[in-house]
Each structure stands twice: as C-alpha cells, then as structure tokens.
Design a protein around this motif. Structure first.
Motif, PDB file in Angstrom:
ATOM      1  N   LYS A  55      -6.769   6.037  -8.546  1.00 26.37           N
ATOM      2  CA  LYS A  55      -5.365   6.355  -8.781  1.00 26.37           C
ATOM      3  C   LYS A  55      -5.250   7.464  -9.818  1.00 26.37           C
TER       4      LYS A  55
ATOM      5  N   ASP B 295      -2.228  -3.692  -6.916  1.00 26.79           N
ATOM      6  CA  ASP B 295      -2.426  -2.252  -6.830  1.00 26.79           C
ATOM      7  C   ASP B 295      -3.083  -1.664  -8.093  1.00 26.79           C
ATOM      8  N   THR B 296      -3.758  -2.502  -8.838  1.00 24.65           N
ATOM      9  CA  THR B 296      -4.387  -2.065 -10.095  1.00 24.65           C
ATOM     10  C   THR B 296      -5.879  -2.379 -10.054  1.00 24.65           C
TER      11      THR B 296
ATOM     12  N   HIS C 227     -10.190   3.938  -4.042  1.00 27.27           N
ATOM     13  CA  HIS C 227      -8.996   3.357  -4.667  1.00 27.27           C
ATOM     14  C   HIS C 227      -8.637   4.085  -5.961  1.00 27.27           C
TER      15      HIS C 227
ATOM     16  N   ASP D 277      -2.515  -0.058 -16.652  1.00 22.96           N
ATOM     17  CA  ASP D 277      -2.935   0.819 -15.561  1.00 22.96           C
ATOM     18  C   ASP D 277      -4.307   0.445 -15.012  1.00 22.96           C
TER      19      ASP D 277
END
Lengths: 405, 405
Positions: free
Chosen positions: A21, A294-295, A19, A248
């Motif tokens: 990013k 999504d963090t 995961h 983030d």
C-alpha cells in the motif's frame, strides 16, 4: 502451511509486494520536510540566481577595460557607485568605471565581470587594478542554477538537505509529501517484563523487542507505538483488530514459532487473510504475515535477532515503499575471512563485521543473541542457490547503515 | 588575515579541535535513547537468557533417550507436563519422559534438549519421536548472550537499534547519554527573503540556507533553531552575543567573503577570539570561526554550496565530537570518469555522482549552484598535495550518506 512447505525469500517477498500500500500525501512546511518523500513535482517559480550576481566582494567592471592590467602595469578606474548586499545600482558603467559590489549583489548595467577586492587598491574615488579579468569572471549568471518554470524535482524524490535548499530556492515554503506510516507494535509473550535491575521471576525475560523494533521502524521513516497483549486468542485478536483500524501497519512479536497452532497466526487466519507462514531464511524462519482490515500485519518471532532479521527482510522494504521510496539491498563484495557453511534452498543473513575489504562473520549465531547484532555492522547474504563459502571467497555484504532511511 | 595567508584544511581543523567542547550528560528513558551516545558504561544486571531456554516449540527431553529415533524407528515418550511461555515446570524429567515446552520457556530439571514439534506426533499422553536430538540441541544456554555483572557497552557507544535491545536486556529502563547540542543558526544578508512564489524584488534572493543548514545540523545529531540579522555591526553583534549565551554552538551564514571588513568577522573579532578566517579549500574558502562567550561560532559563506561544504569540513565533526562520537571521512576508492584539475596547496571537495566502481564529478561547480549538490551523492576529495587527476585515475570518494549521524 509452515509444516508442508516454507516459502522462499523471493516467494514471500512477492506475496507481500502484491499487497503493497502507498500512503496518501499531506502538505508540510518546508522546515518539516527534511527526509520526507515528495508526492508532487517541484517547478521553479524563479530563475536562480534571479539576476547576474556577483560571486565575490570587489568591483564590477567591463572586463575589456582591464585587459593588460598587472602588478607591474596597474590600471586605474573611477568608482561611480557602491552597492551592498540586497541593493541594486541604478548606474550604468562606462569605460574605465567601476562600482563597488558585494557578494550576491546584481551586476550593474554595462558591467560583465567582477574583480576581487584582493587585486585592487582604493585611493579616494579611484581604484587601482593589479590584475585583469575575463568577461563573466566572478559572475554567477542569471538562471545558472534553476530556470523559471522548469521542473526541477520529480515526485518520489527523497528530500535530503540539498533538495530542501533547492525547493526553497524554487519558491516553496511548504511541500506535498507522503505521510509517514503509523505502525503499531504488539508485543505478545506472557514471560516478558519491562527492563528492571531487580532479580527476574522464574521463566521471566526482559522485553527488548519493544525498543529495538520501534527504533527500526523509526529508521524506516515511520512512526511506532508499542502495545502489549497476553498470549490468549481473545486478547491478541482484540489487539490486532483495534490496531488495524487505527494504524497503517501492524507488527506483532512472539507466537510464530512453529505452526498455525500459535495464537498470533491463528488470529490472523481467523480475522483476515494469511499471506504466508514460514520462510526459508536464517535467522527468521518463523515469520508470518497477513492482511487484516486491509492492513498488513507482520508477525515476527519473539527471538530478538530473528525479529530484527525479519524486519530487514520484509518490513523495511514495505515501509519504504509505502512512502514512495524504493528499497533494495545495496550489496558490496568483500572477501570472507572465514568459511561459511549454508544450506541449499535457504537464504542466510549472517551477522558480520566488515571493513573496507574483508568480512568476518560473528560466530555465535543463536537467534536470541543480541550481542551478535551489536558486534556486527553488516550481513553476509547467502543466496538459496549457494551452499556456503570457503575462506577467501568473495561474498555479498550489506551494511546496516545502508538500510537506514 | 584572509589576505595574508589562508590556513590549510589541516591547520584550520587543528585550530578548531583545540577548542572542542564536550556536552554534559543527561538521563533519558530508553525509548528516547535511539541514536544517542552513551555517557556511561552499561553493566548487565542479569544473565541473558536468565536460564537455559527453549529455542523452539516442542518437547523437552533427555537427549540420550532419543538416540536412534528415526522415521522408521520412532521412540515413544510419556508426556508428564506442559509449560507455556512465561511458566516454569516444577517437574523433573525422568527416562523416556517429555514435557511440552514453548519457545522461550525454561528447560525443566533433568532435560538437556528440545525436540521440535515437527518431528513428533502426540497420541493421548504420549509423544512419538521420529528423530533424535543431541544434548543442548534447541537450547539457548543461560548467560549465552550476556553474563550478569559484565560490562557490555562502554561509554561513547553510539546506540543503534541493536544496542537499544542489549541495554534493555541488561536491565536498564533509562540511560545516561550526551546531551544534544543546541545550535543557533543566524542568517545574515539584507538581500534574503523567505521562499515565495511571487516575483522577487530587484536584488532579492531566496534564503535557502536556513533550511539546508538546519537539516545538516539535524543530520549531525544536534538541534537547530534559525534566526535572522541584518548586515549591520550592531544587529549582528547583538544576535551573536545573545546566541552564545543561550546555545551550545552558533553558525552564521553570509558576510564572510573577503576580509575582516565583513561585518560577521568584525563582530567575532571584537567580542571574542577569531581562530581563523580563510581556508585553502574549494568550495568554501570564505570561512571563518571564533570563540565568543566560550562558545564556538562558525561563520559560513552565504553561498549555499560553499556553506554546505564548510559544514561538512568543520561543523559536522565538531558537532559529532561534542556528543562523544568521532567523525572521520569514510574514504573509498573509485575510478574517475573525467579529468579533474586542481591546484597544489588547496584541498578540493568536488561534487560527484559515484556508483559501485566509478566517480563522475558534476561539471557545473559554481559555489551557489545547489543543483550540483542535488545531482551529487558524494565528494571527490583532492588533497592539497595533489594537482588533480586524469581520467581513469583512482580517486578518494566520500559518500554523503556516510556522513549522516
């Protein structure tokens, strides 16, 4: 899941890696680019130096004319021009002619070397050379450092002070770099109070994690902001939801100790995807993480030393990689001064003071004992396949300093 | 003085050391104290932990009552209370009684151990233990980390993330640290222009030092501001005078190449005390410094790599010490992959790429070649008493990373 089976360090790292990013990029002025990571390749717009350049103060000459000159047999040259820094001469040097030249100035037409001022004596419009020079001596040739049009730095290069100088020389006054991740640290724990010199209430504990974890985030190239939440499902849920929308990465501390019954992990499980809870490491077993909005949300222990260890094992690498930079432990071998017991199947990160050749681990290893981290400058890492070491064994050591951004 | 005799590195360092200044202190909030240096000693206002604290989620019990408990012979306890984080129980535990306890909570009266939740099963108001615990198990004793009233950090301690946590635990929300030196960098050189992608004029050079030297100042814990001056006596004089009135340290670049005839050194000589000009090091021979208005002025070469080396040799240590922090090269031994010639009487700092065991120096060593610093991660240092090394010799290496604040 904590109860049934702990993830190994490797398994946990791999789940997080899936995961990973990467931050988007931004353009910053070169003055702000120090310690950032390039998101573009750098191609030079110039030769550097842009011309054959004098590396010394002295006299530009034709080297051949100086051959044989010495203290006992000096040679005399005619001075036909004098150029300071930032100026080019429009004269061409002929036989036995010299032009006064400053460091950094272009070598005049006809000349191919510079004789240092030390080896000369000026008398009127003549200069007496007491030494000879070879062709090219004290000349930095055009494009010696950088060739115009060539790619000099690739994307993902970390910008130290020297890369900064090189990028400037290439012609860039601004540069595209990865954005710094913004990290929200949510401190949970009703028992926590801010530092105070007054007597603490019963059951109260000073919240030190907000300072140490913020500093670790900063040491990973990122930006930290701290918030608080009480240990209720709704308050933690609201805090995590809001943070995942605005930041983030989210880090929580506290409430990870044993099972999914803990509020923080329950919240992550309800509003996102739990990746793991419980890792076979020491200290730091009570670690969880998941993805919400999504963090990435890292759920650290409230115990200060466990939280620091969890940061080093999981969050540091994640934050580095978000910025295009890899992170691996820089392992060096040291001789252990003490016996170190460990357990098969568990990875230990043992607070240690290491010097050039030896490692002596700190004996008081309670996971709350910050003192032990202060006394340490490194970890001894004991792999899950090792049962510990005897005194005198060579062990794997990672210095804290080597993990800093 | 440059012409008559160069100072050795040791002589030059000693002259500078005699004029070492120390910054005064200031009080900053703990959130701003990361990577600062303590100007006060830290005495703890609290025991840490402030009470016997549970290190686990589970049940507080009298260890003696659990002896003999196992999976095959479980023991049953009566649950008499339940305490969450930040709460103390007012109950006293009696024989075969248990209190539900959260990590971080105070151990209740009468109890001396905590059994982890994993080894228990709750049935109504009773809990069944399938394991025994020893006295003190899963208890972090009061004052284990810090004793109230004890001095836990001395002045001049560098504040890493772990010291930050310890200082918070001791009760401090703000702390006295050395001020950061403010450094004025004066770039001289008529030939210098700011980075541009456009064609340069004849004799023009891009000014990269303003970026790299600023970054080096930042890497030394200090704050940098950049100014420019043309190569005229009056302009340089005015710039240096003004800077010494307003800043803690002044660094100039350019105009140090050969003798006192250079403008920068002439200015320092006129308005202050020259300490030295010319050092027997390579690169970086063309270094001068002096004291103006009781302020140290470092005069660096305009050549980028020479200026970086001069910073590492002289300014870095000075800036560290201003902030109460010592600085010595952290020398490690590596095997040289190449032959390295040197000269007796001169100290060489050779740009090198080193790995765990070997050092391979960069061959293109022109003092203007920034590329060579970019390719390097370390210096090989060759002492003035050495004439160089053969391939395979063990050499002294300093990693750039080890010099960072």
């Amino acid at each position: 899941m904590f109860l049934s089976k702990l993830d190994s360090l490797k398994e946990a790292s791999s789940k997080i890696e899936q995961h990973q990013k990467i931050m988007s990029s931004e353009v910053v002025s070169l003055g702000e680019a120090h310690k950032r990571v390039l998101a573009e390749g750098i191609k030079s717009f110039h030769d550097s130096p842009p011309f054959d350049k004098s590396a010394m103060d002295g006299f530009a000459v034709r080297a051949e004319d100086t051959f044989g000159a010495s203290k006992s047999a000096p040679k005399t040259f005619k001075i036909v021009d004098s150029i300071g820094a930032g100026v080019a001469s429009n004269k061409t040097i002929g036989p036995n002619e010299a032009i006064v030249i400053a460091t950094g100035s272009p070598i005049p037409e006809g000349a191919n070397a510079v004789i240092m001022k030390e080896y000369t004596e000026t008398v009127g419009d003549e200069v007496i050379l007491s030494s000879q020079v070879t062709p090219g001596e004290n000349v930095s040739p055009k494009a010696e450092d950088i060739k115009k049009g060539s790619v000099i730095l690739s994307p993902k290069t970390f910008i130290r002070y020297q890369e900064l100088g090189l990028i400037a020389s290439a012609g860039y006054s601004e540069v595209e770099v990865y954005k710094k991740p913004r990290v929200k640290i949510i401190i949970t724990g009703n028992e926590l109070v801010d530092p105070t010199k007054e007597e603490l209430g019963p059951a109260q504990i000073i919240n030190s994690n907000q300072y140490s974890i913020s500093a670790m985030v900063h040491d990973s190239g990122a930006v930290a902001e701290v918030g608080r939440a009480h240990d209720t499902f709704d308050e933690v849920k609201e805090a995590i939801l809001k943070a995942t929308e605005e930041y983030d990465v989210v880090i929580t501390t506290g409430g990870t100790a044993i099972s999914k019954g803990d509020v923080v992990l329950d919240v992550i499980d309800e509003i996102g995807d739990m990746l793991l809870h419980g890792v076979s490491i020491r200290p730091g077993k009570a670690f969880g993480c998941g993805v919400v909005n999504d963090t990435m949300v890292f759920a650290f222990s409230g115990q200060p030393v466990a939280a620091m260890g969890q940061f080093d094992m999981f969050a540091r690498r994640y934050l580095f990689r978000m910025q295009g930079r890899d992170f691996e432990f820089d392992i060096v071998k040291k001789e252990s001064e003490l016996k170190i017991p460990s357990q098969l199947g568990r990875t230990d990160f043992i607070r240690t003071y290491s010097d050039e050749s030896h490692a002596r681990h700190i004996l008081n290893r309670g996971s709350g004992v910050i003192r032990s981290m202060v006394d340490a400058n490194s970890y001894i890492i004991i792999d899950e396949n090792d049962e510990g070491y005897q005194k005198g064994d060579m062990v794997d050591v990672v210095f804290f300093d080597s993990m800093i951004w």
